[in-house]
Design a protein around this motif. Structure first.
Motif, mmCIF file in Angstrom:
data_model
loop_
_atom_site.group_PDB
_atom_site.id
_atom_site.type_symbol
_atom_site.label_atom_id
_atom_site.label_comp_id
_atom_site.label_asym_id
_atom_site.label_seq_id
_atom_site.Cartn_x
_atom_site.Cartn_y
_atom_site.Cartn_z
ATOM 1 N N ASN A 180 0.912 -1.171 0.062
ATOM 2 C CA ASN A 180 -0.071 -0.101 -0.035
ATOM 3 C C ASN A 180 0.872 1.226 -0.115
ATOM 4 O OD1 ASN A 180 -2.457 -1.471 -0.185
ATOM 5 N ND2 ASN A 180 -2.740 -1.604 2.163
ATOM 6 N N GLN A 181 2.124 1.249 0.765
ATOM 7 C CA GLN A 181 2.950 2.388 0.879
ATOM 8 C C GLN A 181 3.470 2.615 -0.565
ATOM 9 O OE1 GLN A 181 6.329 1.643 3.096
ATOM 10 N NE2 GLN A 181 5.226 1.430 5.024
ATOM 11 N N LYS A 182 3.859 1.467 -1.451
ATOM 12 C CA LYS A 182 4.357 1.749 -2.634
ATOM 13 C C LYS A 182 3.525 2.267 -3.729
ATOM 14 C CE LYS A 182 8.386 -1.116 -1.620
ATOM 15 N NZ LYS A 182 9.374 0.163 -1.671
ATOM 16 N N LEU A 183 2.235 1.654 -3.455
ATOM 17 C CA LEU A 183 1.030 2.189 -4.562
ATOM 18 C C LEU A 183 0.686 3.630 -4.195
ATOM 19 C CD1 LEU A 183 -1.382 -1.196 -4.088
ATOM 20 C CD2 LEU A 183 -0.025 -0.313 -6.279
ATOM 21 N N SER A 184 0.959 4.317 -3.028
ATOM 22 C CA SER A 184 0.647 5.402 -2.899
ATOM 23 C C SER A 184 1.519 6.393 -3.651
ATOM 24 C CB SER A 184 0.636 5.605 -1.271
ATOM 25 O OG SER A 184 1.748 5.788 -0.877
ATOM 26 N N TYR A 185 2.598 6.127 -4.018
ATOM 27 C CA TYR A 185 3.624 7.217 -4.458
ATOM 28 C C TYR A 185 4.219 6.701 -5.661
ATOM 29 C CZ TYR A 185 7.571 4.359 -2.474
ATOM 30 O OH TYR A 185 8.527 3.163 -1.967
ATOM 31 N N VAL A 186 3.878 5.446 -6.350
ATOM 32 C CA VAL A 186 4.345 5.029 -7.550
ATOM 33 C C VAL A 186 4.247 5.961 -8.610
ATOM 34 C CG1 VAL A 186 2.718 3.110 -7.932
ATOM 35 C CG2 VAL A 186 5.023 2.844 -8.879
ATOM 36 N N ASN A 187 2.816 6.510 -8.831
ATOM 37 C CA ASN A 187 2.907 7.099 -10.091
ATOM 38 C C ASN A 187 3.401 8.421 -9.718
ATOM 39 O OD1 ASN A 187 1.178 5.324 -11.169
ATOM 40 N ND2 ASN A 187 -0.622 5.670 -10.272
ATOM 41 N N HIS A 188 3.993 8.969 -8.957
ATOM 42 C CA HIS A 188 4.862 10.231 -8.752
ATOM 43 C C HIS A 188 6.140 9.923 -9.168
ATOM 44 C CE1 HIS A 188 0.844 11.768 -7.018
ATOM 45 N NE2 HIS A 188 1.063 10.876 -5.943
ATOM 46 N N LEU A 189 6.610 8.973 -9.336
ATOM 47 C CA LEU A 189 7.973 8.775 -9.666
ATOM 48 C C LEU A 189 8.549 8.955 -11.058
ATOM 49 C CD1 LEU A 189 8.564 5.386 -7.568
ATOM 50 C CD2 LEU A 189 9.171 7.754 -6.744
#
Ligand SMILES: C[S@@+](CC[C@H](N)C(=O)[O-])C[C@H]1O[C@@H](n2cnc3c(N)ncnc32)[C@H](O)[C@@H]1O
Length: 214
Positions: A180-189
């Protein structure tokens, strides 16, 4: 069981345990009080916590069982030991300590406060094998690693999930929270980082599915 109790459980049957970065000395104190180990050597780079711990040892009557030594990692450790504990510090400090020459113990117990994956990658590239992994919750999750000096190359998936942890059902909630942590920021990378994190996301998804079906 809290983090310290869980570290202590991994010391059962050891003779002399060297606890690097001992600080409050609680690991050695509990291991001696439970008669899991015969002797402890507690080392710390700072003298101030050692002074406090020495007072505590005197109060408890444990000064003949636990010796405290000011030392940067293994530097001033001359006595023999069969287990080494390094917990509660970051991976970079652990790496610096491990890269210095030292007597090889029967096994090590490691638990970094952060950068667990970097530690697994370091161990894999420097002739260490992770033989057990345990998940402990104390405000946040900690992974304890039991490690021996033997070459075992890990895959990228094992570095992320843990070679042993990935076989334990208890890891499911931990993996879900990492996912869930990774899903929360993956699209901002940026694109390069996104590809790397997407790969990790797939490792977590596969592990959760496999463990749920096991
Ligand atoms: C947060 S405490 C961890 C205490 C205990 N090991 C635990 O897991 O709760 C980290 C301790 O590591 C010590 N330390 C940091 N770098 C060190 C080094 N290179 N050699 C020995 N001790 C070190 C610090 O002085 C500090 O007391």
């Amino acid at each position: 069981m809290n983090r310290i109790d869980s570290i202590v459980e991994l010391l059962k049957g050891a003779d002399t345990v060297l606890d690097i970065g001992t600080d409050h000395g609680l690991v050695l104190i509990e291991a001696i009080q439970k008669a899991y180990i015969k002797k402890g050597i507690g080392s710390d780079i700072n003298q101030a916590p050692l002074n406090e711990t020495q007072k505590h040892l005197t109060e408890l009557g444990l000064t003949d069982k636990i010796t405290l030594i000011q030392s940067d990692g293994f530097e001033n450790i001359k006595a023999a030991y069969d287990v080494v504990v390094i917990t509660g510090m970051g991976y970079k400090m652990m790496k610096q300590i491990l890269s210095k020459p030292h007597q090889t113990p029967n096994y090590y117990v490691f638990s970094p406060h952060h950068e667990l994956e970097e530690l697994r990658a370091y161990l894999s590239n420097h002739g260490y094998e992770i033989i057990d992994e345990e998940l402990v919750y104390e405000k946040k999750p900690y992974v304890l690693l039991k490690v021996i000096k033997r070459f075992k190359q890990l895959t990228q998936e094992e570095i992320v999930l843990g070679p042993i942890l990935k076989t334990k059902k208890a890891a499911i909630p931990y993996y879900e929270s990492k996912l869930n942590q990774k899903l929360s920021y993956v699209n901002h990378l940026d694109i390069v980082e996104r590809k790397r994190v997407e790969k990790e996301i797939n490792f977590y998804k596969d592990a959760i599915r496999n463990l749920s079906q096991a």
